[in-house]
Design a protein around this motif. Structure first.
Motif, short mmCIF file in Angstrom:
data_model
loop_
_atom_site.label_atom_id
_atom_site.label_comp_id
_atom_site.label_asym_id
_atom_site.label_seq_id
_atom_site.Cartn_x
_atom_site.Cartn_y
_atom_site.Cartn_z
N ALA A 1 26.38 37.68 -22.15
CA ALA A 1 25.12 36.89 -22.10
C ALA A 1 25.40 35.41 -22.82
O ALA A 1 25.91 35.57 -24.15
CB ALA A 1 23.74 37.42 -22.55
N SER A 2 24.95 34.17 -22.33
CA SER A 2 25.15 33.22 -23.23
C SER A 2 23.71 33.04 -24.15
O SER A 2 22.71 33.13 -23.53
CB SER A 2 25.37 32.02 -22.23
OG SER A 2 25.10 30.51 -22.63
N SER A 3 24.17 32.41 -25.18
CA SER A 3 22.91 32.20 -25.95
C SER A 3 22.47 30.79 -25.84
O SER A 3 21.24 30.43 -26.28
CB SER A 3 23.42 32.21 -27.44
OG SER A 3 24.46 31.33 -27.54
N ALA A 4 22.99 29.89 -24.76
CA ALA A 4 22.64 28.64 -24.50
C ALA A 4 21.40 28.76 -23.61
O ALA A 4 21.56 29.44 -22.63
CB ALA A 4 23.67 27.88 -23.94
N PRO A 5 20.30 27.86 -23.59
CA PRO A 5 19.29 28.22 -22.62
C PRO A 5 19.64 27.73 -21.20
O PRO A 5 20.81 26.86 -21.04
CB PRO A 5 18.27 27.03 -23.17
CG PRO A 5 18.90 26.24 -24.18
CD PRO A 5 20.15 26.98 -24.75
N ALA A 6 19.04 28.19 -20.25
CA ALA A 6 19.46 27.81 -18.93
C ALA A 6 19.08 26.46 -18.68
O ALA A 6 17.87 26.11 -19.15
CB ALA A 6 18.72 28.74 -18.14
N PRO A 7 19.63 25.75 -17.80
CA PRO A 7 19.10 24.20 -17.46
C PRO A 7 17.98 24.33 -16.76
O PRO A 7 17.60 25.20 -16.01
CB PRO A 7 20.33 23.82 -16.75
CG PRO A 7 21.32 25.12 -16.12
CD PRO A 7 20.97 26.05 -16.99
N MET B 1 10.00 31.68 -13.15
CA MET B 1 9.58 32.91 -13.32
C MET B 1 9.99 33.83 -11.99
O MET B 1 9.69 33.39 -10.86
CB MET B 1 7.98 32.97 -13.65
CG MET B 1 7.48 34.52 -13.69
SD MET B 1 5.85 34.63 -13.82
CE MET B 1 5.32 33.66 -15.33
N VAL B 2 10.70 34.79 -12.23
CA VAL B 2 10.69 35.70 -10.94
C VAL B 2 9.98 36.96 -11.25
O VAL B 2 9.78 37.43 -12.15
CB VAL B 2 12.17 36.42 -11.04
CG1 VAL B 2 12.51 37.18 -9.79
CG2 VAL B 2 13.11 35.34 -10.81
N ALA B 3 9.23 37.26 -9.89
CA ALA B 3 8.31 38.38 -9.92
C ALA B 3 8.98 39.21 -8.91
O ALA B 3 9.24 39.01 -7.83
CB ALA B 3 6.84 38.07 -9.55
N GLY B 4 9.06 40.72 -9.37
CA GLY B 4 9.46 41.70 -8.32
C GLY B 4 8.35 42.45 -7.82
O GLY B 4 7.55 42.72 -8.56
N VAL B 5 8.43 42.39 -6.47
CA VAL B 5 7.23 43.27 -5.89
C VAL B 5 8.01 44.21 -5.07
O VAL B 5 8.75 44.13 -4.25
CB VAL B 5 6.38 42.25 -4.93
CG1 VAL B 5 5.36 41.45 -5.88
CG2 VAL B 5 7.13 41.55 -4.18
N ALA C 1 16.09 32.17 -14.52
CA ALA C 1 14.86 32.37 -14.82
C ALA C 1 14.60 32.73 -16.45
O ALA C 1 15.49 33.35 -16.99
CB ALA C 1 14.17 33.53 -13.96
N GLU C 2 13.52 32.11 -16.75
CA GLU C 2 12.91 32.50 -18.15
C GLU C 2 12.44 33.42 -18.30
O GLU C 2 12.27 34.42 -19.56
CB GLU C 2 12.31 31.09 -18.67
CG GLU C 2 12.96 30.10 -19.04
CD GLU C 2 13.33 29.11 -17.81
OE1 GLU C 2 14.42 28.37 -18.04
OE2 GLU C 2 12.88 29.28 -16.62
N CYS D 1 16.80 37.59 -19.63
CA CYS D 1 15.65 36.49 -19.83
C CYS D 1 14.59 37.57 -20.39
O CYS D 1 14.66 38.73 -20.39
CB CYS D 1 15.28 36.19 -18.49
SG CYS D 1 14.68 37.14 -17.13
N THR D 2 13.49 36.89 -20.71
CA THR D 2 12.25 37.66 -21.05
C THR D 2 11.81 38.62 -19.99
O THR D 2 11.65 38.29 -18.83
CB THR D 2 11.17 36.61 -21.67
OG1 THR D 2 11.60 36.15 -22.59
CG2 THR D 2 9.90 37.52 -21.94
#
Length: 171
Positions: A5-11, A20-24, A128-129, A159-160
């Motif tokens: 995992a990279s510690s740099a934030p995603a662009p 935001m990804v939502a799984g359904v 995704a964040e 991500c969170t």
């Protein structure tokens, strides 16, 4: 080959919105989680801070049937068609919920594979964040036997991860 995992934030995507990804899936628990996210992060009168990607996983017909006995291959096209119809129903329901909540910046994906991998891959692909998933509320034994998508994602998504539990009915 393992990835670190990279510690740099995603662009940030074009327009500066986070993703935001939502799984359904077809469960009430997953749609409760989507509705909760829509209610708390996508209020109609407010500018949207997130681009929403709604993802559902469609298992392969072979994994659903198991190819264990003679004649199983004859069943595969019917199982595949049923799995596709189910995935389309899930996406249509999610699309309706997003439209009712007036969420404009949305994308919908129905991808083949195990839900755990499909969701974690979607997080990576979309930078995704946040990942929002529902929880079936399984106990330890059921979770050990069936596997928990939310538990897996909490440990493997980069991500969170927000696990939304549907309240139990009051007696």
């Amino acid at each position: 080959m393992a990835e670190e995992a990279s510690s740099a934030p995603a662009p940030a995507p074009a327009g500066g919105k986070m993703t935001m990804v939502a799984g359904v899936d077809e469960s009430d628990h997953s749609f409760y989680a989507l509705q909760w996210a829509l209610q708390h992060f996508f209020q109609p009168a407010q500018p949207q801070q997130y681009r929403l990607v709604v993802v559902t996983a469609k298992p392969s017909a072979a994994s659903a049937v198991g190819l264990a006995g003679p004649g199983a291959a004859d069943v595969l096209p019917f199982v595949e068609a049923d799995l596709k119809r189910t995935a389309l129903r899930v996406i249509d329901k999610a699309r309706d919920l997003c439209a009712a909540a007036q969420v404009a910046d949305t994308e919908f994906e129905a991808l083949e594979g195990d839900a755990r991998n499909v969701l974690c891959d979607a997080v990576e692909r979309h930078h995704a964040e946040m990942l929002v998933v529902g929880s079936h509320g399984y106990g330890a034994i059921k979770r050990a036997v069936l596997g928990s998508v939310s538990d897996y994602c909490a440990h493997h998504a980069h991500c969170t991860v927000m696990i939304v539990k549907k309240p139990k009915p009051k007696h």
